[in-house]
Design an enzyme around this catalytic site. Sequence first.
Site, PDB file in Angstrom:
ATOM      1  N   HIS B 318       7.625 -49.362  32.730  1.00  0.00           N
ATOM      2  CA  HIS B 318       6.853 -50.423  32.073  1.00  0.00           C
ATOM      3  C   HIS B 318       7.368 -51.753  32.588  1.00  0.00           C
ATOM      4  O   HIS B 318       8.575 -51.990  32.605  1.00  0.00           O
ATOM      5  CB  HIS B 318       7.021 -50.330  30.551  1.00  0.00           C
ATOM      6  CG  HIS B 318       6.009 -51.134  29.799  1.00  0.00           C
ATOM      7  ND1 HIS B 318       6.021 -52.510  29.795  1.00  0.00           N
ATOM      8  CD2 HIS B 318       4.943 -50.762  29.056  1.00  0.00           C
ATOM      9  CE1 HIS B 318       4.995 -52.941  29.065  1.00  0.00           C
ATOM     10  NE2 HIS B 318       4.334 -51.903  28.609  1.00  0.00           N
ATOM     11  N   ARG B 338       0.836 -59.759  27.322  1.00  0.00           N
ATOM     12  CA  ARG B 338       0.093 -60.256  28.491  1.00  0.00           C
ATOM     13  C   ARG B 338      -1.413 -60.231  28.249  1.00  0.00           C
ATOM     14  O   ARG B 338      -2.139 -61.124  28.662  1.00  0.00           O
ATOM     15  CB  ARG B 338       0.437 -59.397  29.720  1.00  0.00           C
ATOM     16  CG  ARG B 338       1.747 -59.789  30.378  1.00  0.00           C
ATOM     17  CD  ARG B 338       2.112 -58.852  31.510  1.00  0.00           C
ATOM     18  NE  ARG B 338       2.595 -57.575  31.001  1.00  0.00           N
ATOM     19  CZ  ARG B 338       2.332 -56.404  31.565  1.00  0.00           C
ATOM     20  NH1 ARG B 338       1.578 -56.326  32.638  1.00  0.00           N
ATOM     21  NH2 ARG B 338       2.832 -55.300  31.049  1.00  0.00           N
TER      22      ARG B 338
END
Lengths: 229, 553
Positions: B318, B338
Amino acid sequence: MAETARMVNIYIMGKHYQVPEGLTILMALEYCGYRMIRGCGCRAGFCGACATIYNFKNDSQLRYDLACQKTVEPDMYLVQVPFFPAAKALYNLEEIASTGEQVLSLYPELVECFGCNNCTKTCPQDLEVMWFISDALRGDIREVVNKSFDCVMCGLCAARCPQGIVPYNIAILCRRLYGRYLAPPSKHLEDRIAEIEAGKFDAEIEELKKMEESKLRRLYAEREIEPAY
Amino acid sequence: MYPAYMEESIRKVEATREKRLKETFPRLSDEEKTPLLPKYHPDYVAGTMRQLLLGPNKGDYTPNEVAELLEGNSRINPDKIDLDKIDYDVDVLVIGGGGAGASAVLLARENGANVLLITKLRLGDANTVGAQAGTQAADRPSDSPFIHYLDTIGGGHFTNIPELVEALVKDAPSVINWLETLGVNWDKRPDGTMHELSGGGASRLRLHSARDYTGLEEMRVLRDEIKNRNINYLEYSPIIELVMDDKGQIAGAILVNLETNELSLVRAKSVIMATGGIGRLHIQSFPTTNHYGATADGLVLAYRVGAKLIFMDTMQYHPTGAAFPTQILGQLVTEKVRTLGAQLVNVDGEQFIMPLEPRDVVAAAIIRECQERHQGIETTTGQVGLWLDSPMIDVIRGEGTITRELPAMVRQFGRFNIDITKEPMLVYPTLHYQNGGIKINTDGATTVPGLFAAGECEGGVHGRNRLIGNSTLDLFVFGRRTGRAAAQYAKEAKPSSLTLEHVRQWQRELEQMGIAESRPISPLLLPDYARRMPDYLPEYSRQVLTAGQVKLA
């Protein structure tokens, strides 16, 4: 922890240990040689497995937290919280009403709350536990959802309730009732499910499945991208 | 609280924020992506993978840590196991108590099977609860399963098994509906429209969330439902070996009570493997977002009975694990940060990658920025990281968005006096997900008769790289499918006498190859983080003290 870590004195079930500064309670237990079986789950603050109670050498006031998220402090006394079963009502969600009366009939002990606020004080997520119990008592299911949403069901509130109330199980009943019956229905979801069942997308997906890779790559590269916000 | 020297870099991040609000960092083209991954993605680091020496995937590459366990020694001596003494006799045995196992057991029961779920830790202790961002389903009018398919297979570098992707995207909306019927609360607008977000590699707003506690919300509802339906489950009782019958079908399993080491025998007509991921193997010494029990047990057990694995040479790192503070090193900073608008920036506050590229691409770009361009920020412990500029979210979407959409993140960093509504988060890639796993068909059936697999332990759905929100979806889609199929299989199964001959044969093969002694005992069951025992202790006491590692029969 820095390379030349300062050591901190802690006590695990009364026994003295020294551990490097900056460890979480969970890491400190492991540093001392404990191999966890119970009391350890996601190790990231989401699962509620490592609910823990501690106090300090010269301060007997009990404090509560998640062992994987709390950093050890000098002279901490650590214990492992024993397992004990908590009351949970069994129900068929399809056959019950989304009302305060229903919640009260499944958890009649709700009325026994006398507002000591111990539950709120123990909550490692800093939720207003006593207030959502009060909302549940008034039948305000929506407010129980709002206030209890971040509950990891660690069980500390129930452990400390002098009246035997299990706030986290009452809260999940309310959240499930809300999700099932009170949340506004999503028409676009229902429509899409009907379209899929009618086979609307079958032919175009079948074509994608058989498409040669170069063509698929081009289609992917040229696909239109909706702005994120 | 950040140390003073890191605050200096944060001032630079703040200084570029206004410029960056107007700037759109371009997506990488196919030509730009192609060299990035081999050069910087951890999957490609030389010497970190090796070929398997035996078993159905002999010759295939997998990380060294996985290979050791797949080639491991059994925890049991088959000669000491009494297969006539059956402790539990069921139609369908489900191994694993996360989102996939819970879905499977509910559906198997609904389809008339007598079921038992066993789990290594507590019911619900699984990676599912740590899945923060959401679950994908193409249910908006401007979206479609066709587009979801295209995003998924493109994210997986066109290696995904097409039939599995089709099942994934076509079942998705009904999975969202199923969960809601069970009482999951999705983020919605007052008119009932789902509040959906974008994600890395997704071309539409398709992510359904429940604040940033999506997996927790899904799991706690399923767990509650299992209790309401009085479904039998055993906690702290992992499986240590599968049992076959003399016709080569799955016939049950041997479980161990983790606290007493007592073994029990389960006879079952079909078995669903839902054991999750491998993060706690710490591939290449990476920290991980995974829960304590993510030790590849299901892969090991399935491999030993001859199940074929697929894509075992690709792990997901990740892009944004916490790099500071140390207490939460490697823990998940959800991609939703994000998705909501936060950009990734370097020590000077400059962007270097479009933040919503697929995960492997973003992870590789972060590693390049730190290792090749030396634009990272080093913490006091030597860990390097880059800034994820969370305060931008409130600038873009209005004050209060972060607190409303990311309460778990606010809480987690707030514990260490970092206010993510005002200061950025320091991040670096962390081991997150096993892209591959046990090979399945659209029913979740493996290559071994009677053995099914669902969730992270199965492979093929995501190809070589999984997209955000497709893992929780995978759990429910294939959990439900295997539950149905395994119940059906059990109805038609013609069981024969139980045997552990496959274990004997496996051990013989290890001995003949001369590798038995150099391989560990597996499955691992739990990682060993307890500080090493001093050398002067006699062997027997060392064994007691590291109980999980000893042979059990």
